[in-house]
Write a protein that holds these residues in place. Structure first.
Motif, mmCIF file in Angstrom:
data_model
loop_
_atom_site.group_PDB
_atom_site.id
_atom_site.type_symbol
_atom_site.label_atom_id
_atom_site.label_comp_id
_atom_site.label_asym_id
_atom_site.label_seq_id
_atom_site.Cartn_x
_atom_site.Cartn_y
_atom_site.Cartn_z
ATOM 1 N N LEU A 150 0.828 -1.212 0.000
ATOM 2 C CA LEU A 150 0.000 0.000 0.000
ATOM 3 C C LEU A 150 0.857 1.255 0.000
ATOM 4 O O LEU A 150 0.520 2.251 -0.652
ATOM 5 C CB LEU A 150 -0.935 -0.012 1.209
ATOM 6 N N THR A 151 1.990 1.208 0.715
ATOM 7 C CA THR A 151 2.903 2.356 0.710
ATOM 8 C C THR A 151 3.487 2.573 -0.677
ATOM 9 O O THR A 151 3.625 3.714 -1.138
ATOM 10 C CB THR A 151 4.034 2.133 1.734
ATOM 11 N N SER A 152 3.803 1.484 -1.355
ATOM 12 C CA SER A 152 4.351 1.610 -2.716
ATOM 13 C C SER A 152 3.339 2.267 -3.651
ATOM 14 O O SER A 152 3.715 3.059 -4.527
ATOM 15 C CB SER A 152 4.753 0.233 -3.244
ATOM 16 N N LEU A 153 2.049 1.956 -3.477
ATOM 17 C CA LEU A 153 1.027 2.564 -4.334
ATOM 18 C C LEU A 153 0.938 4.070 -4.112
ATOM 19 O O LEU A 153 0.683 4.834 -5.059
ATOM 20 C CB LEU A 153 -0.332 1.914 -4.075
ATOM 21 N N VAL A 154 1.145 4.499 -2.874
ATOM 22 C CA VAL A 154 1.153 5.943 -2.591
ATOM 23 C C VAL A 154 2.228 6.626 -3.420
ATOM 24 O O VAL A 154 1.988 7.653 -4.091
ATOM 25 C CB VAL A 154 1.377 6.206 -1.082
ATOM 26 N N PHE A 155 3.432 6.065 -3.402
ATOM 27 C CA PHE A 155 4.538 6.668 -4.154
ATOM 28 C C PHE A 155 4.308 6.558 -5.660
ATOM 29 O O PHE A 155 4.701 7.461 -6.419
ATOM 30 C CB PHE A 155 5.862 6.009 -3.769
ATOM 31 N N PHE A 156 3.667 5.481 -6.109
ATOM 32 C CA PHE A 156 3.430 5.336 -7.537
ATOM 33 C C PHE A 156 2.434 6.385 -8.028
ATOM 34 O O PHE A 156 2.632 6.992 -9.088
ATOM 35 C CB PHE A 156 2.907 3.933 -7.865
ATOM 36 N N VAL A 157 1.358 6.585 -7.271
ATOM 37 C CA VAL A 157 0.377 7.610 -7.656
ATOM 38 C C VAL A 157 1.038 8.984 -7.703
ATOM 39 O O VAL A 157 0.824 9.775 -8.637
ATOM 40 C CB VAL A 157 -0.818 7.620 -6.685
ATOM 41 N N GLN A 158 1.879 9.277 -6.714
ATOM 42 C CA GLN A 158 2.553 10.574 -6.683
ATOM 43 C C GLN A 158 3.523 10.721 -7.849
ATOM 44 O O GLN A 158 3.620 11.797 -8.464
ATOM 45 C CB GLN A 158 3.288 10.746 -5.344
ATOM 46 N N TYR A 159 4.230 9.649 -8.193
ATOM 47 C CA TYR A 159 5.137 9.713 -9.342
ATOM 48 C C TYR A 159 4.354 9.882 -10.636
ATOM 49 O O TYR A 159 4.769 10.630 -11.533
ATOM 50 C CB TYR A 159 5.989 8.440 -9.417
ATOM 51 N N TYR A 160 3.235 9.200 -10.741
ATOM 52 C CA TYR A 160 2.400 9.301 -11.940
ATOM 53 C C TYR A 160 1.985 10.743 -12.187
ATOM 54 O O TYR A 160 1.854 11.182 -13.342
ATOM 55 C CB TYR A 160 1.162 8.419 -11.758
ATOM 56 N N ARG A 161 1.818 11.514 -11.104
ATOM 57 C CA ARG A 161 1.349 12.900 -11.228
ATOM 58 C C ARG A 161 2.479 13.910 -11.349
ATOM 59 O O ARG A 161 2.347 14.913 -12.048
ATOM 60 C CB ARG A 161 0.489 13.251 -10.014
ATOM 61 N N GLN A 163 6.173 13.019 -11.437
ATOM 62 C CA GLN A 163 7.411 12.503 -12.014
ATOM 63 C C GLN A 163 8.660 12.876 -11.191
ATOM 64 O O GLN A 163 9.749 13.099 -11.734
ATOM 65 C CB GLN A 163 7.610 13.001 -13.458
ATOM 66 N N LYS A 164 8.507 12.927 -9.872
ATOM 67 C CA LYS A 164 9.658 13.197 -9.012
ATOM 68 C C LYS A 164 10.535 11.958 -8.904
ATOM 69 O O LYS A 164 10.044 10.835 -8.766
ATOM 70 C CB LYS A 164 9.194 13.621 -7.613
ATOM 71 N N ILE A 165 11.855 12.169 -8.951
ATOM 72 C CA ILE A 165 12.795 11.058 -8.847
ATOM 73 C C ILE A 165 12.644 10.356 -7.503
ATOM 74 O O ILE A 165 12.706 9.124 -7.416
ATOM 75 C CB ILE A 165 14.240 11.558 -9.043
ATOM 76 N N SER A 166 12.422 11.128 -6.435
ATOM 77 C CA SER A 166 12.296 10.533 -5.101
ATOM 78 C C SER A 166 11.125 9.556 -5.042
ATOM 79 O O SER A 166 11.226 8.479 -4.445
ATOM 80 C CB SER A 166 12.128 11.631 -4.045
ATOM 81 N N ASP A 167 9.999 9.926 -5.672
ATOM 82 C CA ASP A 167 8.842 9.030 -5.683
ATOM 83 C C ASP A 167 9.134 7.754 -6.480
ATOM 84 O O ASP A 167 8.704 6.666 -6.099
ATOM 85 C CB ASP A 167 7.620 9.740 -6.271
#
Length: 521
Positions: A150-161, A163-167
């Motif tokens: 579930l934590t990984s999905l949080v970062f994936f959604v944020q990266y999808y929006r 495109q931060k390298i950290s995400d």
């Protein structure tokens, strides 16, 4: 109530999510408390592996269970805090569930939900009879998998929006951690990034760069493994734990399908013998659909049917919040990958535990949170199109509330029958070397030496009778189930163990199982 409502309104979304996570911690602690130390048989492998790690026996620990992250964490908590292996696992269980609830709530926020939607989601999560009522207290690696997934999905959604390298890096790290809890995580690590190619707002070069970035750690790890296999003859795929299972999956599935299809053809016989494969596939699909309905639960499905328009991201009213389109496609993809995982498991070993599709359960609960939010707003304003919708909504809320209460109520008599049997014997000051334990859990509860997993308790008893080892014990703790073989088993016990007398029986829930304590005369 007004003061509480005003206080909640003043909280930021993150603080409110932390408050919901605290509620999850309290609930998890309560559920573990009413278990009275009950454990799942799979936990025995993790505990023994953790015990070996704690004393520095790493090779032996991996030999007990070859996917060791969960056991290593239990061992670490045990060594740092001084708590027992069992208590350390309980502490981890609560921590993992707190992380799962936080990430689950944050996903609802990212999907467009407000505080009410988050509260509805957590309410639905805590009321689930399977995820919280059954699996949460079992002390399994699944809880760690949920938290990392579930934590990984949080970062994936944020990266999808954004495109931060950290995400991108945090998505990969958390998914790799999820994979180290359960190997099924590898399919999300490999499969989920492909939805980046479906974006219409990006050019080919942008899609390629984003795809390579979000797979950077995976590509690096794959190259390292390949280099080790090519340039170090001593290294084999077996050294990488269960990765070998993933690589050999296709051939395993093909072989298993051919055998089972032939068996199915023989069962059908006659003119239908050639339809064995079709019958097998149809049967497996039916099982999968029933399992999906079970994990989602019928009350949640009723929520969808009652207010499916709440999931329409193009429609926003004062009563319904939109479900964001980007999270929708991500959640659908996650569900599709989960179904692929479940199908692969069924096709390979022809077993499908509900634990393999809990990921779909979490996604279903996120969607259900939006439906329930809209219905609660309609209750507040009494704006139902049909009167029976109102009463059905109230009925569903009552069902969810009752389910939450049931999850936190003390267990039925007989729930701890194996522990009760061990406690009874211990009160007589009988040492373990005088007792024949037939179930793995009674061995654990008695603090006896771990001697591996044994699923067929009756076979273990028969083997001990045949080789005569059972007669060395003064006390026998035998196991029986209320099935068609029970009369035959009792007859054999009377004939072969005539020098022992039955002293006491300890019955499980609804008297379907029991431990029989025999004493040498």
């Amino acid at each position: 109530m007004q003061k509480i409502s005003a206080y909640i309104q003043q909280l930021s979304d993150k603080k409110f999510i932390l408050l919901m996570s605290l509620l999850a911690v309290i609930t998890a602690w309560r559920i573990l408390y009413i278990q009275h130390g009950w454990i799942n048989v799979d936990s025995l492998l993790y505990f023994e592996s953790a015990r070996l790690f704690a004393i520095g026996e790493f090779k032996q620990g991996v030999a007990v269970f070859n996917w060791p992250l969960y056991s290593l964490l239990i061992s670490a908590v045990h060594r740092i805090t001084g708590l027992s292996i069992h208590t350390s696992a309980q502490v981890l269980d609560i921590v993992f569930f707190a992380i799962s609830t936080f990430s689950f709530s944050y996903l609802i926020k990212l999907a467009g939900g407000n505080k009410l939607t988050i509260a509805c989601g957590v309410f639905l999560l805590l009321s689930t009879p399977y995820i919280v009522g059954d699996v949460l207290p079992m002390l399994l690696r699944d809880q760690g998998f949920w938290a990392a997934f579930l934590t990984s999905l949080v970062f994936f959604v944020q990266y999808y929006r954004t495109q931060k390298i950290s995400d991108a890096l945090l998505w990969q790290l958390s998914t790799i951690v999820a994979m180290l809890f359960r190997i099924e995580g590898i399919t999300f690590l490999i499969g989920l990034p492909f939805i980046l190619w479906l974006r219409h707002d990006l050019g080919f070069k942008q899609k390629l760069s984003q795809f390579l970035l979000i797979n950077s750690l995976s590509i690096l790890a794959a190259l390292c493994i390949l280099a080790m296999l090519l340039f170090s003859p001593a290294v084999t795929l077996s050294d990488f734990g269960r990765i070998k299972e993933v690589i050999s999956l296709a051939s395993d599935v093909s072989n298993a399908f051919n055998v089972k299809a032939a068996m199915m053809g023989n069962v059908l016989g006659g003119y239908f013998e050639d339809y064995g494969l079709i019958a097998l596939i149809a049967g497996l699909i039916s099982i999968l659909l029933l399992k999906l309905a079970s994990i989602i639960s019928w009350p949640v499905i009723a929520l969808y049917a009652l207010n499916r328009n709440a999931l329409n991201h193009t429609q926003q009213t004062s009563l319904a919040l939109p479900l964001q389109a980007d999270t929708r496609i991500i959640f659908y993809t996650v569900s599709a990958i989960s179904i692929i995982n479940a199908s692969a498991s069924m096709a390979r070993v022809f077993v499908l535990s509900n634990r393999y599709i809990v990921t779909i359960g979490f996604i279903a609960l996120i969607f259900a949170a939006f439906c329930l939010t809209s219905l609660i707003n309609k209750l507040r304003t009494n704006t139902f199109n049909r009167p029976w919708h109102k009463w059905l909504t109230i009925g569903l809320i009552v069902i969810f509330s009752a389910s939450y209460i049931k999850n936190t109520l003390p267990k039925k008599a007989g729930y701890t029958f194996e522990q009760d049997a061990v406690t009874y014997v211990k009160q007589k000051n009988i040492t373990n070397d005088r007792i024949f334990f037939v179930t793995d859990k009674t061995v654990f509860y008695a603090g006896a030496h771990f001697n591996g997993r044994h699923s067929d308790h009756w076979k273990l008893t028969l083997d001990a009778i045949k080789d005569g080892s059972i007669y060395h014990y003064d006390y026998l703790m035998l196991y029986a189930e209320a099935d068609e073989n029970s009369a035959q088993q009792q007859k054999l016990i009377r004939e072969q163990l005539s020098q022992y007398r039955l002293e006491k029986e300890f019955y499980g829930v609804n008297q379907k199982k029991k431990i029989m304590l025999y004493v040498k005369q």
